[in-house]
Design a protein around this motif. Structure first.
Motif, short mmCIF file in Angstrom:
data_model
loop_
_atom_site.label_atom_id
_atom_site.label_comp_id
_atom_site.label_asym_id
_atom_site.label_seq_id
_atom_site.Cartn_x
_atom_site.Cartn_y
_atom_site.Cartn_z
N UNK A 30 0.81 -1.21 0.00
CA UNK A 30 0.00 0.00 0.00
C UNK A 30 0.85 1.27 0.00
N UNK A 31 2.14 1.14 0.27
CA UNK A 31 3.04 2.30 0.27
C UNK A 31 3.73 2.49 -1.09
N UNK A 32 3.47 1.58 -2.03
CA UNK A 32 4.16 1.64 -3.30
C UNK A 32 3.33 2.28 -4.40
N UNK A 33 3.87 3.29 -5.04
CA UNK A 33 3.37 3.66 -6.36
C UNK A 33 3.93 2.62 -7.32
N UNK A 72 -4.61 -1.23 -9.37
CA UNK A 72 -3.82 -1.71 -8.23
C UNK A 72 -4.75 -2.45 -7.28
N UNK A 73 -4.44 -3.68 -6.99
CA UNK A 73 -5.23 -4.50 -6.07
C UNK A 73 -4.41 -4.73 -4.81
N UNK A 74 -4.69 -3.96 -3.78
CA UNK A 74 -3.89 -4.05 -2.56
C UNK A 74 -4.05 -5.41 -1.89
N UNK A 100 8.52 3.24 -3.46
CA UNK A 100 7.99 3.53 -2.13
C UNK A 100 7.78 5.02 -1.98
N UNK A 101 6.58 5.40 -1.58
CA UNK A 101 6.23 6.80 -1.54
C UNK A 101 5.72 7.22 -0.17
N UNK A 102 6.12 8.42 0.25
CA UNK A 102 5.58 9.01 1.47
C UNK A 102 4.28 9.75 1.18
#
Length: 127
Positions: A30-33, A72-74, A100-102
């Motif tokens: 869930x933190x990844x674009x 995107x399917x988390x 990985x995105x903030x």
């Protein structure tokens, strides 16, 4: 350790469709674009579809807009690329990448912004 694995490549006639899948293991999905990039022989890889970590924002270059759809399917830690109305110029090696995105709504479009890459899957479009 984060790993990215693509599947779904192949050969299709012009006008046909393909669906690529990219399974991400390790890390917090869930933190990844996520991005799909195309690379032709001897050329740099370029983004063809990007989705933000939140899944709410997507980006496509004009060349594929309206034909490609990224999702995107988390729950499945998988990102998909639906490719319709394929053209010969869409052919190449398609690579999936994780960033990985903030900022959950940010969509990185440059290859240097991505941390982890898959091995790629080949797409051929010809009659």
């Amino acid at each position: 350790q984060v790993q990215v694995t693509e599947s779904g490549g192949g050969s299709v006639q012009p006008g046909g469709s393909l669906r690529l899948a990219c399974l991400v293991s390790g890390g917090s999905f869930s933190e990844f674009a996520m991005g799909w990039f195309r690379q032709a022989p001897g050329k740099e890889r370029k983004a063809v579809a990007v989705v933000s970590a939140s899944g709410t924002n997507t980006w496509y270059p004009d060349s594929v807009k309206g034909r490609f759809t990224i999702s995107k399917d988390n729950a499945a830690t998988t990102v998909y690329l639906q490719m319709d109305s394929l053209k010969p110029e869409d052919a190449g090696t398609y690579l999936c990448a994780a960033s990985k995105q903030r900022i959950a709504t940010y969509w990185p479009t440059s290859a240097w912004e991505y941390d982890t890459w898959g091995q790629g899957t080949q797409i051929t479009v010809s009659s």
